[in-house]
Design a protein around this motif. Structure first.
Motif, PDB file in Angstrom:
ATOM      1  N   LEU A 109       0.813  -1.220   0.000  1.00  0.00           N
ATOM      2  CA  LEU A 109       0.000   0.000   0.000  1.00  0.00           C
ATOM      3  C   LEU A 109       0.847   1.271   0.000  1.00  0.00           C
ATOM      4  CD1 LEU A 109      -2.715   1.427   0.131  1.00  0.00           C
ATOM      5  CD2 LEU A 109      -2.726   1.091   2.614  1.00  0.00           C
ATOM      6  N   PRO A 110       1.880   1.410   0.840  1.00  0.00           N
ATOM      7  CA  PRO A 110       2.698   2.624   0.774  1.00  0.00           C
ATOM      8  C   PRO A 110       3.382   2.838  -0.574  1.00  0.00           C
ATOM      9  CG  PRO A 110       3.077   1.480   2.841  1.00  0.00           C
ATOM     10  CD  PRO A 110       2.258   0.561   1.990  1.00  0.00           C
ATOM     11  N   ILE A 111       3.892   1.771  -1.185  1.00  0.00           N
ATOM     12  CA  ILE A 111       4.577   1.933  -2.472  1.00  0.00           C
ATOM     13  C   ILE A 111       3.589   2.342  -3.557  1.00  0.00           C
ATOM     14  CG2 ILE A 111       5.880   0.744  -4.269  1.00  0.00           C
ATOM     15  CD1 ILE A 111       7.125  -0.983  -2.108  1.00  0.00           C
ATOM     16  N   ALA A 112       2.422   1.698  -3.599  1.00  0.00           N
ATOM     17  CA  ALA A 112       1.417   2.059  -4.593  1.00  0.00           C
ATOM     18  C   ALA A 112       0.952   3.498  -4.393  1.00  0.00           C
ATOM     19  CB  ALA A 112       0.228   1.102  -4.507  1.00  0.00           C
ATOM     20  N   THR A 113       0.785   3.926  -3.146  1.00  0.00           N
ATOM     21  CA  THR A 113       0.387   5.304  -2.859  1.00  0.00           C
ATOM     22  C   THR A 113       1.445   6.292  -3.331  1.00  0.00           C
ATOM     23  OG1 THR A 113      -0.883   4.577  -0.926  1.00  0.00           O
ATOM     24  CG2 THR A 113      -0.268   6.897  -1.022  1.00  0.00           C
ATOM     25  N   LEU A 114       2.706   5.970  -3.108  1.00  0.00           N
ATOM     26  CA  LEU A 114       3.799   6.851  -3.518  1.00  0.00           C
ATOM     27  C   LEU A 114       3.870   6.974  -5.036  1.00  0.00           C
ATOM     28  CD1 LEU A 114       6.264   8.569  -2.930  1.00  0.00           C
ATOM     29  CD2 LEU A 114       7.623   6.475  -2.689  1.00  0.00           C
ATOM     30  N   LEU A 115       3.807   5.855  -5.741  1.00  0.00           N
ATOM     31  CA  LEU A 115       3.863   5.892  -7.202  1.00  0.00           C
ATOM     32  C   LEU A 115       2.670   6.654  -7.778  1.00  0.00           C
ATOM     33  CD1 LEU A 115       5.023   2.231  -7.947  1.00  0.00           C
ATOM     34  CD2 LEU A 115       6.356   4.318  -8.306  1.00  0.00           C
ATOM     35  N   ASN A 116       1.483   6.377  -7.245  1.00  0.00           N
ATOM     36  CA  ASN A 116       0.276   7.060  -7.709  1.00  0.00           C
ATOM     37  C   ASN A 116       0.396   8.569  -7.479  1.00  0.00           C
ATOM     38  OD1 ASN A 116      -3.293   6.285  -7.302  1.00  0.00           O
ATOM     39  ND2 ASN A 116      -2.283   7.852  -8.497  1.00  0.00           N
ATOM     40  N   GLY A 117       0.878   8.955  -6.298  1.00  0.00           N
ATOM     41  CA  GLY A 117       1.018  10.373  -5.981  1.00  0.00           C
ATOM     42  C   GLY A 117       2.054  11.074  -6.837  1.00  0.00           C
ATOM     43  N   LEU A 118       3.189  10.438  -7.079  1.00  0.00           N
ATOM     44  CA  LEU A 118       4.221  11.050  -7.929  1.00  0.00           C
ATOM     45  C   LEU A 118       3.734  11.195  -9.364  1.00  0.00           C
ATOM     46  CD1 LEU A 118       7.449   9.289  -6.612  1.00  0.00           C
ATOM     47  CD2 LEU A 118       6.724  11.652  -6.226  1.00  0.00           C
ATOM     48  N   GLY A 119       2.982  10.211  -9.852  1.00  0.00           N
ATOM     49  CA  GLY A 119       2.403  10.339 -11.183  1.00  0.00           C
ATOM     50  C   GLY A 119       1.447  11.518 -11.261  1.00  0.00           C
ATOM     51  N   LEU A 120       0.646  11.699 -10.218  1.00  0.00           N
ATOM     52  CA  LEU A 120      -0.286  12.826 -10.165  1.00  0.00           C
ATOM     53  C   LEU A 120       0.471  14.154 -10.185  1.00  0.00           C
ATOM     54  CD1 LEU A 120      -3.238  13.756  -9.757  1.00  0.00           C
ATOM     55  CD2 LEU A 120      -2.836  13.603  -7.294  1.00  0.00           C
ATOM     56  N   VAL A 121       1.583  14.234  -9.462  1.00  0.00           N
ATOM     57  CA  VAL A 121       2.391  15.459  -9.441  1.00  0.00           C
ATOM     58  C   VAL A 121       2.943  15.765 -10.828  1.00  0.00           C
ATOM     59  CG1 VAL A 121       4.541  16.458  -8.581  1.00  0.00           C
ATOM     60  CG2 VAL A 121       2.979  15.300  -7.005  1.00  0.00           C
ATOM     61  N   MET A 122       3.461  14.755 -11.520  1.00  0.00           N
ATOM     62  CA  MET A 122       4.028  14.993 -12.849  1.00  0.00           C
ATOM     63  C   MET A 122       2.945  15.389 -13.853  1.00  0.00           C
ATOM     64  SD  MET A 122       6.542  15.339 -14.848  1.00  0.00           S
ATOM     65  CE  MET A 122       7.910  14.796 -13.815  1.00  0.00           C
ATOM     66  N   ILE A 123       1.770  14.787 -13.761  1.00  0.00           N
ATOM     67  CA  ILE A 123       0.674  15.156 -14.658  1.00  0.00           C
ATOM     68  C   ILE A 123       0.277  16.605 -14.416  1.00  0.00           C
ATOM     69  CG2 ILE A 123      -1.762  14.698 -15.206  1.00  0.00           C
ATOM     70  CD1 ILE A 123      -1.158  11.738 -14.480  1.00  0.00           C
ATOM     71  N   HIS A 124       0.207  17.017 -13.145  1.00  0.00           N
ATOM     72  CA  HIS A 124      -0.099  18.413 -12.810  1.00  0.00           C
ATOM     73  C   HIS A 124       0.989  19.333 -13.327  1.00  0.00           C
ATOM     74  CE1 HIS A 124      -1.262  21.965 -10.622  1.00  0.00           C
ATOM     75  NE2 HIS A 124      -0.139  21.949  -9.918  1.00  0.00           N
ATOM     76  N   ARG A 125       2.241  18.914 -13.215  1.00  0.00           N
ATOM     77  CA  ARG A 125       3.356  19.747 -13.687  1.00  0.00           C
ATOM     78  C   ARG A 125       3.266  19.981 -15.194  1.00  0.00           C
ATOM     79  NH1 ARG A 125       6.363  21.735 -16.433  1.00  0.00           N
ATOM     80  NH2 ARG A 125       8.620  21.827 -16.596  1.00  0.00           N
ATOM     81  N   ILE A 126       2.885  18.956 -15.950  1.00  0.00           N
ATOM     82  CA  ILE A 126       2.757  19.098 -17.404  1.00  0.00           C
ATOM     83  C   ILE A 126       1.531  19.940 -17.755  1.00  0.00           C
ATOM     84  CG2 ILE A 126       2.383  17.804 -19.542  1.00  0.00           C
ATOM     85  CD1 ILE A 126       4.052  15.548 -18.282  1.00  0.00           C
ATOM     86  N   ASP A 127       0.461  19.816 -16.973  1.00  0.00           N
ATOM     87  CA  ASP A 127      -0.700  20.700 -17.171  1.00  0.00           C
ATOM     88  C   ASP A 127      -0.302  22.161 -17.033  1.00  0.00           C
ATOM     89  OD1 ASP A 127      -2.411  18.600 -17.618  1.00  0.00           O
ATOM     90  OD2 ASP A 127      -3.227  18.559 -15.582  1.00  0.00           O
ATOM     91  N   LEU A 128       0.495  22.469 -16.012  1.00  0.00           N
ATOM     92  CA  LEU A 128       0.930  23.853 -15.805  1.00  0.00           C
ATOM     93  C   LEU A 128       1.773  24.342 -16.977  1.00  0.00           C
ATOM     94  CD1 LEU A 128       1.921  23.845 -12.009  1.00  0.00           C
ATOM     95  CD2 LEU A 128      -0.148  24.774 -13.058  1.00  0.00           C
ATOM     96  N   ALA A 129       2.625  23.470 -17.516  1.00  0.00           N
ATOM     97  CA  ALA A 129       3.463  23.863 -18.642  1.00  0.00           C
ATOM     98  C   ALA A 129       2.633  24.186 -19.880  1.00  0.00           C
ATOM     99  CB  ALA A 129       4.469  22.757 -18.964  1.00  0.00           C
ATOM    100  N   LYS A 130       1.466  23.581 -19.981  1.00  0.00           N
ATOM    101  CA  LYS A 130       0.573  23.830 -21.115  1.00  0.00           C
ATOM    102  C   LYS A 130      -0.433  24.940 -20.824  1.00  0.00           C
ATOM    103  CE  LYS A 130       0.893  19.102 -22.897  1.00  0.00           C
ATOM    104  NZ  LYS A 130       0.159  17.856 -23.238  1.00  0.00           N
ATOM    105  N   GLY A 131      -0.288  25.602 -19.682  1.00  0.00           N
ATOM    106  CA  GLY A 131      -1.169  26.705 -19.348  1.00  0.00           C
ATOM    107  C   GLY A 131      -2.522  26.287 -18.815  1.00  0.00           C
ATOM    108  N   GLU A 132      -2.648  25.067 -18.296  1.00  0.00           N
ATOM    109  CA  GLU A 132      -3.923  24.575 -17.783  1.00  0.00           C
ATOM    110  C   GLU A 132      -3.855  24.498 -16.261  1.00  0.00           C
ATOM    111  OE1 GLU A 132      -4.058  20.849 -19.736  1.00  0.00           O
ATOM    112  OE2 GLU A 132      -4.927  21.625 -21.579  1.00  0.00           O
TER     113      GLU A 132
END
Length: 457
Positions: free
Chosen positions: A76-99
């Protein structure tokens, strides 16, 4: 005179809770880092995100204390960490595209993360014993086959980026192959437990190499033809490789016959070479793999490679690279996005996390007390390992690009849902594998890092 032997087993739930807090802290730190790098300020919704992820993780943890007290404490901790880091990177790319958060993919990914984790919790509550799944062997097999065929149907089937692996109705899209991966793994495990004695028999020897009997080649031939069907009709190399590789691996584990691996590799090599000769879309994939910088073709792999090269050993830093210039940087190529901003060290850390999930899954398979549980846990762990290899191998040019998603991190609800269900099944099997055979009646529901004392006279 009687001798009393005391065996102490710990539930490790408190260890899991500490690791969960650590994982959530890393995710929030990464999210704040992105906000500081891109917007020069700590995100205003940092606290809201932390509370949301924390509540979901805590509820999941409490469900495990209630329903699976002896489950593996690392999954559970590893899956939570991977899921959360993926969410952060997706948000980071959204910001780069002005969203902002309400317009981009990050909000949808967060919603799917909540839905997937809730589905995993419901599964843990409903399925008290994984062996119940073996009662529905052929039902699950037919369900998996039906899910694979759904994208070929008119109206609901959708062709996306050259592959017909999606279905859509209204504004809702789903990749049924992700769910089929789980149902077929359960089917393979139940079927092979029933037939492994026959499949283990040796027929003729060729050059001293023992081969199976000809009458036992039917299952692997059916799996081979099905994988070729996925490759030809759905134009999906990744799923074809995943399903056939999964079956061959589980067949080897069930029978311990290396001949099945040799036969499987030979069949897949022959099938892919013939398909490459006949179909243009595979020829394009191979050409792109051999020379990603050639003019007149997609530069997706080339941009991904250049991004990782720019990251070097330590990366440019979260929010300080340009991963958005690579097509599908938040899904198929999210690993190159991490490679650019976290560098080789960051990518290796992510791969270690995946290796830990696979290792815990294999350990669960070894510890399971029934043949079905052993095969199911091994198959689920191997499916994650093979998918990570295919994805990372594709973006780094080890193998041709396949289009599979990175488990837990890539944008996409279907993959996220399927992988959380896999974690739930591994947790359920590991609970039985680690649970003492005999329990004292007064300690039937242990939910802390208490010890369970088993006395054998």
């Amino acid at each position: 005179m009687s001798t009393v032997t005391t065996h102490v087993t710990k539930t490790r739930r408190n260890t899991e809770l500490v690791l969960l807090a650590f994982a959530i802290g890393i995710v929030l730190l990464a999210y704040a880092n992105v906000g500081m790098a891109v917007q020069d300020t700590v995100p205003a919704d940092l606290g809201t995100l932390g509370i949301g992820i924390g509540v979901l993780a805590l509820v999941f943890h409490l469900v495990l204390r209630w329903r699976a007290a002896y489950a593996d404490p690392l999954l559970l901790p590893i899956a939570t960490l991977l899921n959360g880091l993926g969410l952060v990177m997706i948000h980071r790319i959204d910001l780069a595209k002005g969203e902002d958060i309400s317009e981009g993919f990050a909000l949808r990914q967060l919603e799917w993360s909540a839905l997937a984790s809730i589905a995993a919790m419901v599964l843990l509550v409903l399925i008290k014993d994984h062996r119940l799944l073996s009662r529905y062997t052929f039902t699950l097999g037919l369900t998996g086959l039906g899910l694979l065929l759904l994208p070929l149907l008119p109206v609901i089937g959708k062709n996306v980026n050259g592959s017909r692996i999606w279905i859509g109705f209204g504004g809702f899209n789903l990749q049924p192959g992700e769910i089929a991966k789980i149902t077929l793994t359960i089917f393979f495990a139940a079927y092979l437990v029933q037939t492994r004695d026959a499949l283990s028999l040796v027929g003729r020897r060729v050059l001293g190499f023992p081969l199976p009997r000809a009458r036992d080649l039917g299952p692997i031939m059916i799996a081979w033809l099905a994988s070729l069907g996925v490759l030809v009709f759905q134009k999906d190399l990744g799923s074809s490789l995943l399903f056939f590789g999964l079956f061959v691996a589980m067949l080897y584990v069930a029978t311990e016959r290396r001949a099945w691996i040799a036969i499987g590799l030979t069949l897949f090599a022959v099938g892919t070479v013939v398909a490459w000769k006949l179909f243009a879309h595979l020829q394009e994939r191979v050409t792109l793999w051999l020379d990603p910088f050639a003019p007149g073709q997609s530069d997706q792999i080339a941009k991904g490679l250049m991004g990782m090269a720019a990251g070097g050993m330590f990366g440019t830093g979260l929010g300080q690279g340009r991963p958005e210039e690579t097509y599908y940087a938040n899904s198929d190529f999210i690993m190159t996005s991490f490679g650019e901003e976290l560098g080789l060290i960051g990518v290796m850390a992510l791969l270690v996390l995946y290796a830990l999930i696979v290792e815990r899954g294999l350990r669960t398979g070894i510890g399971a007390r029934d043949g079905f549980g052993k095969l199911l846990a091994t198959g689920l762990a191997f499916s994650l390992a093979l998918q990570v290899f295919v994805v990372v191998g594709g973006v780094t040019r080890v193998i041709p690009l396949t289009g599979l998603t990175t488990p837990f991190m890539s944008a996409g609800g279907s993959s996220l849902l399927a992988n959380w269900v896999i974690v739930a099944l591994l947790l359920r099997i590991s609970d039985q594998a680690r649970r003492p055979d005999v329990q004292e009646s007064g300690n039937a529901s242990i939910g802390q890092d208490e010890t369970q004392v088993v006395k054998v006279r």
